[in-house]
Design an enzyme around this catalytic site. Structure first.
Site, mmCIF file in Angstrom:
data_model
loop_
_atom_site.group_PDB
_atom_site.id
_atom_site.type_symbol
_atom_site.label_atom_id
_atom_site.label_comp_id
_atom_site.label_asym_id
_atom_site.label_seq_id
_atom_site.Cartn_x
_atom_site.Cartn_y
_atom_site.Cartn_z
ATOM 1 N N ASN A 139 -26.957 5.203 28.693
ATOM 2 C CA ASN A 139 -26.793 6.636 28.457
ATOM 3 C C ASN A 139 -27.629 7.518 29.374
ATOM 4 O OD1 ASN A 139 -28.956 5.521 26.901
ATOM 5 N ND2 ASN A 139 -29.035 7.365 25.654
ATOM 6 N N GLY A 214 -32.433 0.366 23.797
ATOM 7 C CA GLY A 214 -31.041 0.072 23.506
ATOM 8 C C GLY A 214 -30.789 -0.036 22.020
ATOM 9 N N SER A 215 -29.839 -0.879 21.659
ATOM 10 C CA SER A 215 -29.401 -0.945 20.269
ATOM 11 C C SER A 215 -30.428 -1.652 19.389
ATOM 12 C CB SER A 215 -28.066 -1.674 20.171
ATOM 13 O OG SER A 215 -28.233 -3.068 20.351
ATOM 14 N N GLU A 234 -37.410 0.695 22.049
ATOM 15 C CA GLU A 234 -36.949 2.039 21.702
ATOM 16 C C GLU A 234 -35.508 1.866 21.250
ATOM 17 O OE1 GLU A 234 -35.267 4.939 21.053
ATOM 18 O OE2 GLU A 234 -35.064 5.473 23.174
ATOM 19 N N LEU A 235 -35.286 2.003 19.931
ATOM 20 C CA LEU A 235 -34.042 1.540 19.325
ATOM 21 C C LEU A 235 -33.192 2.660 18.729
ATOM 22 C CD1 LEU A 235 -35.479 -1.637 17.566
ATOM 23 C CD2 LEU A 235 -34.580 -1.395 19.885
ATOM 24 N N CYS A 269 -30.424 9.166 21.980
ATOM 25 C CA CYS A 269 -31.160 8.650 20.813
ATOM 26 C C CYS A 269 -31.718 9.775 19.949
ATOM 27 C CB CYS A 269 -32.301 7.750 21.279
ATOM 28 S SG CYS A 269 -31.751 6.284 22.156
ATOM 29 N N GLU A 357 -26.799 5.275 13.213
ATOM 30 C CA GLU A 357 -26.797 6.121 14.408
ATOM 31 C C GLU A 357 -25.363 6.245 14.912
ATOM 32 O OE1 GLU A 357 -29.409 6.525 18.446
ATOM 33 O OE2 GLU A 357 -28.617 4.533 18.019
#
Length: 457
Positions: A139, A214-215, A234-235, A269, A357
């Protein structure tokens, strides 16, 4: 030798943007070995050399800003206005890293506070933990790559960067700029590897630090695979914004929420997802919000989601919410990968548009009677990345900072605000560790103490 060619396509129209090869196993092995061999070289690299390389990358990015922006839009699909903004942020990210590299000096502690330590002083410095494996998402194909690479250069830690296979071209172009610097071989490598082969890289003991964005699913698997490594994750999240009754400029707040719930198709995010409005102003604010959302230019502001699967999933989640009683105030439809900017009111608390999310252009609106109940609603999530609070009351602002279970609270704006030098990361299932230049430099390094004896203090 080169591996299987990856066809990179534009999410908007499916046109082919470029073809790049996956790295062959021999190339992957050579890259990991080079990174491991560069640990000692990077540790000895003077601060001025690290800073000069970072300054050069920043300057070259600025000089070629439009080229990078056009490439980001081509492979990611985000409207050009956001691609240009991303390039501007990346320019600043490398510049900040250069500044941090120059002042990454450590700390001096006198130890003679106890009589037994008379004449002793400690120097506390940070040194790289070893080579870093950086894994970046689709992204933000430039600036999130920058947030992996820039702090690594700043501390002299070798890094092997794996970009997202859907958007590798921007990272590879950045690698060309990095190759033009005088950084030693092996310090920075950008390598396109299939997602299916990522676990082997994660498990490689020569890469003791893993920095992943990412996820949640993939991040949790990484943490379980290498619990002995230093892993930063970082999720993402389902970011909430609170609009308090004391906020005067409702139109501006509505404009910010509409824009940053839908910019680059909501694929951020910290894009706004949950909107909590004081019931005393809810009618006026929601009318303004719906009007602002309906006025958005889909091509210029929103853009497509990354692929058909993402579009179908978002459509399914909207349908699930409406079947459960949510009211569609705007949007709710899609054409191909273009999901119409959507506003839902009173979605069921257990629906996925509330609990998960969305990562799409969907806003879920609800009301609250008191600010305490609003904060409780924000915290009623397994995520905790950032939150925004529109309030003019200093006491409410400080209460939000104390009570909201998130990594960052933005007062007077949406949770989508991020300055690239500040600590950035989440609580709970939103991850561990922090990005932001100095914070990432700390994550890539560990402390080492030098005690000097017989010093006349």
């Amino acid at each position: 030798m080169t591996g299987t060619l990856v066809e990179v396509t534009n999410p908007l129209d499916g046109s082919v943007v470029g073809k790049v090869p996956y790295a062959e196993p021999a190339a992957v092995e050579a890259a990991v070995a080079a990174a491991a061999a560069a640990v000692a070289v990077g540790r000895e690299l003077p601060a001025h050399a690290r800073a000069a390389a970072l300054d050069q990358i920043s300057a070259q990015l600025a000089a070629r800003a439009e080229e990078f922006a056009q490439l980001i839009t081509a492979e990611n699909g985000k409207p050009i206005v956001w691609a240009r903004a991303e390039v501007g942020r990346a320019v600043s990210t490398f510049r900040w890293a250069a500044e941090e590299a120059r002042r990454f000096s450590g700390e001096l502690q006198r130890l003679d506070t106890d009589a037994a330590a008379t004449g002793r002083v400690a120097m506390v410095r940070r040194f790289p933990r070893g080579a870093v494996l950086g894994i970046s998402p689709f992204n933000f194909p430039l600036n999130l790559v920058a947030h992996k690479i820039a702090p690594a250069i700043a501390v002299g830690a070798p890094i092997l960067l794996k970009p997202a296979p859907k958007t590798p071209l921007t990272a590879l172009l950045l690698a060309e700029l990095i190759a033009e610097t005088e950084l030693p071989a092996g310090l920075v490598t950008v390598l396109l590897v299939p997602d299916a082969e990522m676990d082997a890289l994660v498990a490689d003991e020569r890469l003791p630090v893993v920095s992943f964005t990412g996820s949640e699913r993939v991040g949790r698997r990484i943490a379980e695979l290498v619990p002995h490594k230093h892993v930063t994750l970082e999720l993402g999240g389902n970011a909430a914004v609170v609009v308090a009754r004391d906020w005067a400029d409702l139109e501006w707040a509505a404009d910010r929420v509409a824009t940053f719930g839908n910019y680059q198709a909501g694929q951020s995010c910290i894009g706004v997802q949950r909107v909590l409005v004081d019931e005393a102003i809810a009618h006026e604010f929601v009318e303004l919000l719906v009007a602002k959302v309906q006025a958005l230019d889909p091509a210029a502001v929103v853009g497509p989601v990354i692929d058909d699967a993402a579009a179908a999933r978002i459509e399914e989640w909207i349908a699930e919410a409406t079947a459960g009683g949510a009211e569609v105030l705007a949007g709710g439809t899609r054409e191909g990968r273009m999901v119409a900017p959507t506003v839902l009111r009173d979605a069921p608390p257990d629906s996925r548009v509330v609990r998960e999310e969305v990562f799409g252009p969907v806003l879920v609106v609800s009301t609250f009677p008191t600010i305490d109940e609003a904060f409780a609603a924000v915290n009623d999530s397994r995520f905790g990345l950032q939150a925004g609070v529109f309030t003019s009351d200093l006491r409410t602002a400080f209460a939000a900072h104390r009570d909201l279970e998130v990594g960052g609270v933005v007062i007077g704006d949406v949770p989508s605000y991020r300055a690239d030098q500040m600590p950035y990361g989440g609580w709970k299932h939103s991850g561990v560790g922090r990005e932001g230049l100095r914070s990432a430099m700390d994550d890539y390094t560990d402390t080492r103490v030098l005690v000097l004896t017989g010093i006349p203090l």
